[in-house]
Scaffold this motif. Sequence first.
Motif, short mmCIF file in Angstrom:
data_model
loop_
_atom_site.label_atom_id
_atom_site.label_comp_id
_atom_site.label_asym_id
_atom_site.label_seq_id
_atom_site.Cartn_x
_atom_site.Cartn_y
_atom_site.Cartn_z
N ARG A 94 -18.95 35.86 19.06
CA ARG A 94 -19.80 34.67 18.92
C ARG A 94 -20.39 34.29 20.29
O ARG A 94 -21.58 34.00 20.40
CB ARG A 94 -18.98 33.49 18.39
N ASP A 131 -15.09 37.05 15.71
CA ASP A 131 -14.17 36.42 16.65
C ASP A 131 -14.95 35.66 17.72
O ASP A 131 -16.18 35.77 17.84
CB ASP A 131 -13.22 37.45 17.27
N GLU A 132 -14.23 34.89 18.53
CA GLU A 132 -14.87 34.01 19.51
C GLU A 132 -15.64 34.79 20.58
O GLU A 132 -16.69 34.35 21.05
CB GLU A 132 -13.82 33.12 20.18
N ARG A 133 -15.12 35.96 20.96
CA ARG A 133 -15.81 36.74 22.00
C ARG A 133 -17.18 37.20 21.53
O ARG A 133 -18.16 37.15 22.28
CB ARG A 133 -14.95 37.94 22.42
N GLN A 161 -24.24 26.88 16.05
CA GLN A 161 -22.86 26.40 16.03
C GLN A 161 -22.69 25.27 15.03
O GLN A 161 -21.69 25.21 14.29
CB GLN A 161 -22.45 25.94 17.42
#
Length: 334
Positions: A275, A271-273, A291
């Motif tokens: 990452r 998830d983004e957190r 990225q």
Amino acid sequence: MTDDLTTQPGGNVRAAILLLTVGERLAADVLRYLDPPEVHKLGMAISRMKTVSRQEVSDTLAAFMTEARDRLPLGIGSEQYLLTSLGDAVGEDKAREFVNQIMAGRLCGMDAVRHMEATTVADLLRTEHPQIAAIVLANLKPGHAAEVLSLLPETQRPELLIRIANLEGLPPAALKELDAIIDQKVSDAPGIHSSRVGGIKAAVDVINRLDRPLGVDVLDSIREENPELGGSLDEALFGFEDLENVSDRDVQILLKEVSTDLLVKSLKAADERLRGKFFRNMSKRAAQLVQDDIEGTGPVRLSDAEEAQKEITRIARRLAERGDIALGAREAYV
């Protein structure tokens, strides 16, 4: 007395049932008085346990009470002994209710339903009169009731919630009648007498409450005897998503041991957190390159991404075992 159980035929399973019945906090208190090999055997028994019948639970508790009665000083009854033992773990009122059930020889009525898995309760209620089903749900803990409701047909849910909202207090006679209805339904339903206990999660719950040295010794023994089970326990104790709670300094140390290819694969399914946790602990140039790789590479099979996450978690555990990094609250067992 638990260590005596482990020396009898089937004793490890009986002791495991007893410990799971009293809850992980009291179970951990008991395990602290056993030798590491005994704790190891019980941990294996708990993690391998799937379903236990109501009769097996009742028989195990009855045997425990019989042995307790035989070993207690004159004038002290097994009922009082069990009340005292359970009181600290579950509270005096719950202990009294529990002991009364044991003395009666079995769990029954709503008490039985409260110990059933949500899937089992849903099977019982699916064809039951809505008012009976609503009363049963209202007598369960909210989380348990919600899980049961989610397993019932979508068309039944609104009516059941309306009935629950409109329920008022039930007289004792009505509750007794409800218990009788449930007992009859349970006795008529094949396969309804067993419930899920034990398993990896239960073993982890107990391990998390053990003192550090004992927990480490037990896990080391399990890994040596059964590497597959040891790996499952390791993954349950600390997973890839838990790296979000690791200090920035330790993430930086971990990143030095992880290849870019492995990191890219693992972050494809993160998830983004999480990452962001990794990107914040890399140089701006390195973070941008990773990225770009994540966005530029084609789709990655979920199984490959999950395997990459497991490999990074294994690297983190090795670093923790060497004392190079700390893995937070669960550090003692990884």
